[in-house]
Design an enzyme around this catalytic site. Structure first.
Site, PDB file in Angstrom:
ATOM      1  N   ASN A   1      -4.870   5.549  -5.368  1.00 47.78           N
ATOM      2  CA  ASN A   1      -5.474   6.362  -4.310  1.00 47.78           C
ATOM      3  C   ASN A   1      -5.362   7.830  -4.660  1.00 47.78           C
ATOM      4  O   ASN A   1      -4.309   8.283  -5.139  1.00 47.78           O
ATOM      5  CB  ASN A   1      -4.767   6.132  -2.971  1.00 47.78           C
ATOM      6  CG  ASN A   1      -4.934   4.726  -2.436  1.00 47.78           C
ATOM      7  OD1 ASN A   1      -5.745   3.961  -2.942  1.00 47.78           O
ATOM      8  ND2 ASN A   1      -4.173   4.388  -1.406  1.00 47.78           N
TER       9      ASN A   1
ATOM     10  N   ASN B   1       0.839  -1.194   0.000  1.00 44.76           N
ATOM     11  CA  ASN B   1       0.000   0.000   0.000  1.00 44.76           C
ATOM     12  C   ASN B   1       0.876   1.247   0.000  1.00 44.76           C
ATOM     13  O   ASN B   1       1.725   1.425   0.884  1.00 44.76           O
ATOM     14  CB  ASN B   1      -0.900   0.036   1.233  1.00 44.76           C
ATOM     15  CG  ASN B   1      -1.712   1.321   1.306  1.00 44.76           C
ATOM     16  OD1 ASN B   1      -2.642   1.520   0.529  1.00 44.76           O
ATOM     17  ND2 ASN B   1      -1.354   2.217   2.230  1.00 44.76           N
ATOM     18  N   GLU B   2       0.696   2.060  -1.017  1.00 44.68           N
ATOM     19  CA  GLU B   2       1.343   3.366  -1.156  1.00 44.68           C
ATOM     20  C   GLU B   2       2.858   3.331  -0.922  1.00 44.68           C
ATOM     21  O   GLU B   2       3.403   4.083  -0.111  1.00 44.68           O
ATOM     22  CB  GLU B   2       0.682   4.390  -0.227  1.00 44.68           C
ATOM     23  CG  GLU B   2      -0.767   4.681  -0.597  1.00 44.68           C
ATOM     24  CD  GLU B   2      -1.377   5.799   0.238  1.00 44.68           C
ATOM     25  OE1 GLU B   2      -0.777   6.180   1.273  1.00 44.68           O
ATOM     26  OE2 GLU B   2      -2.456   6.285  -0.138  1.00 44.68           O
ATOM     27  N   PRO B   3       3.559   2.429  -1.617  1.00 48.66           N
ATOM     28  CA  PRO B   3       5.029   2.455  -1.526  1.00 48.66           C
ATOM     29  C   PRO B   3       5.581   3.624  -2.330  1.00 48.66           C
ATOM     30  O   PRO B   3       4.886   4.214  -3.165  1.00 48.66           O
ATOM     31  CB  PRO B   3       5.418   1.126  -2.168  1.00 48.66           C
ATOM     32  CG  PRO B   3       4.349   0.907  -3.199  1.00 48.66           C
ATOM     33  CD  PRO B   3       3.079   1.437  -2.582  1.00 48.66           C
TER      34      PRO B   3
ATOM     35  N   VAL C   1      -1.291  -0.994  -4.292  1.00 53.26           N
ATOM     36  CA  VAL C   1      -2.055   0.248  -4.274  1.00 53.26           C
ATOM     37  C   VAL C   1      -1.096   1.426  -4.327  1.00 53.26           C
ATOM     38  O   VAL C   1      -0.220   1.559  -3.465  1.00 53.26           O
ATOM     39  CB  VAL C   1      -2.955   0.316  -3.032  1.00 53.26           C
ATOM     40  CG1 VAL C   1      -3.687   1.641  -2.973  1.00 53.26           C
ATOM     41  CG2 VAL C   1      -3.948  -0.839  -3.053  1.00 53.26           C
TER      42      VAL C   1
END
EC number: 3.2.1.31
Length: 430
Positions: free
Chosen positions: A280, A228-230, A260
């Site tokens: 996102n 998630n959101e790296p 994501v």
């Protein structure tokens, strides 16, 4: 257990007719403690009738005219589950049984669609957290039942396990209720250059092995999320995600893989390796404060740029705005219920256009308010929920409910979605 169809096949008509004539269940059984035993395998339908059987620790069961596992609101009889019963008999005539719930379905991805059983599937769901008052973070049976009742009331057909694997009981309920899951590993905070080092990668590969080993037999799980959101625009991210995603696909040939992203479409070095783009964005919240009029042009540009660059289906994996329940402002101002509604309605206007093309899902952030560390950005936790932490609806919940039921009716393609369904002997009426 998934029928052995690679998700890359991507053609609608290649899956469902094959499955409707014969479902396939592949099994592999490990027995410890003795080398002298016999194994018998039976597959039972929901009425307890044996529909297929086999012997030995490995094989394939063929199920004529199989009842497929369908998502909630996608079929009149969703979430059909078989029971795989394994009988172990030793040379001393000691017998033991193991039973595993099994669903038969396929998953595939094309350039612009996500397919379940050969039919286009649109994720209209939520992101969640295992969090509530009193209990805090963790598993809670009464809360879980409440949340699933709210998901069904909402007309949600899916959620992402943000940002860690949830308890096995959650996935068991998803199998039984037909709630589709994007199963996410705890790959959060991969933001520094050293986060992409060999030690981190080695551990990440092990984590995916553990996640897939535990959750692979759940038909509700249709996609793995590896992070998630790296900081996927950093140079080491290309090798890191290529290696990680290749490894994940080798572990499971039947499901697509994603992560994501909140990176820019032309800078994300991991995006070439995923099957579905999950992005996102929080337009008019973390920037352009109060200016909801910029949401539609910015969101339209976001989708167009990602699709033009990568030619893959897209899920709006997070969007939303913090809202203090009971605060009302006209014209809408940040933290008011009216502002949250305005943000959602502007997102939905663009999503309604793009879901006719290549957007295959939308997951609101968040299902319910949750506690966070204290900071000037948080008003006693994250307040982006459409429900409060106590599971009471904000006005945005009704906006989303109307939308999700409308989408469900549209995507079914014929008639209206049944308003009452039975699970066991207890009807749930909406």
């Amino acid at each position: 257990m998934d029928p052995r169809h690679r998700h890359e096949s991507g053609v609608e008509d290649q899956q469902c007719p094959l499955l409707c004539s014969c479902g396939l269940v592949n099994y592999w059984i490990s027995v410890q403690g003795s080398e002298h035993f016999q194994l018998e395998v039976q597959l039972l339908d929901e009425d307890g009738k044996v529909v297929a059987h086999g012997t030995g620790n490995q094989g394939q069961l063929q199920v004529p005219s199989a009842n497929l596992w369908w998502p909630y609101l996608m079929h009149e009889h969703p979430a059909y589950m078989y029971s795989l019963e394994v009988k172990v008999t030793t040379t001393e005539s000691v017998t033991d049984y193991y039973t595993l719930p099994v669903g038969i379905r396929t998953v595939a991805v094309t350039k612009s669609k996500f397919l379940i059983n050969g039919k286009p599937f649109y994720f209209h769901g939520v992101n969640k957290h295992e969090d509530s008052d009193i209990r805090g973070k963790g598993f809670d049976w009464p809360l879980l039942v409440k949340d699933f009742n709210l998901l069904r009331w909402l007309g949600a057909n899916s959620f992402r396990t943000s940002h860690y694997p949830y308890s096995e009981e959650v996935l068991q309920l998803c199998d039984r209720y037909g709630i589709v899951v994007i199963d996410e590993c705890p790959g959060v905070g991969i933001v520094l250059p050293q986060s992409f080092g060999n030690e981190s990668l080695r551990h990440h590969l092990e984590v995916m092995e553990e996640l897939i080993r535990r959750d692979k037999n759940h038909p509700a799980v249709v996609m793995w999320s590896v992070a998630n959101e790296p900081s996927s625009a950093l140079k080491p991210a290309a090798y890191y995600f290529k290696t990680l995603i290749t490894h994940t696909k080798a572990l499971d040939l039947t499901r697509p893989v994603t992560f994501v992203s909140n990176a820019k479409y032309d800078a994300d070095l991991g995006a070439p390796y995923v099957d579905v783009i999950c992005v996102n964005s929080y337009f008019s919240w973390y920037h352009d404060y109060g200016h909801v009029e910029v949401i539609q042009p910015q969101l339209n540009s976001q989708f167009e740029n990602w699709y033009k660059t990568h030619q893959k289906p897209i899920i709006q994996s997070e969007y939303g705005a913090d809202t203090i329940p009971g605060i009302h402002e006209d014209p809408p101002r940040m933290f008011s219920e009216e502002y949250q509604r305005a943000v959602l309605e502007n997102y939905h206007s663009v999503l309604d256009q793009k879901r006719k093309e290549y957007v295959v899902g939308e997951l609101i952030w968040n299902f319910a308010d949750f506690m966070t560390n204290q900071s000037p950005l948080r008003v006693i936790g994250n307040k982006k929920g459409i429900f409060t932490r106590q599971r009471q609806p904000k006005s945005s919940a009704f906006i989303l409910r109307e939308r999700y039921w409308r989408i469900a009716n549209e995507t079914r393609g014929h008639g209206s979605v049944p308003r009452t369904q039975c699970f066991g002997s207890r009807p749930f009426t909406f």
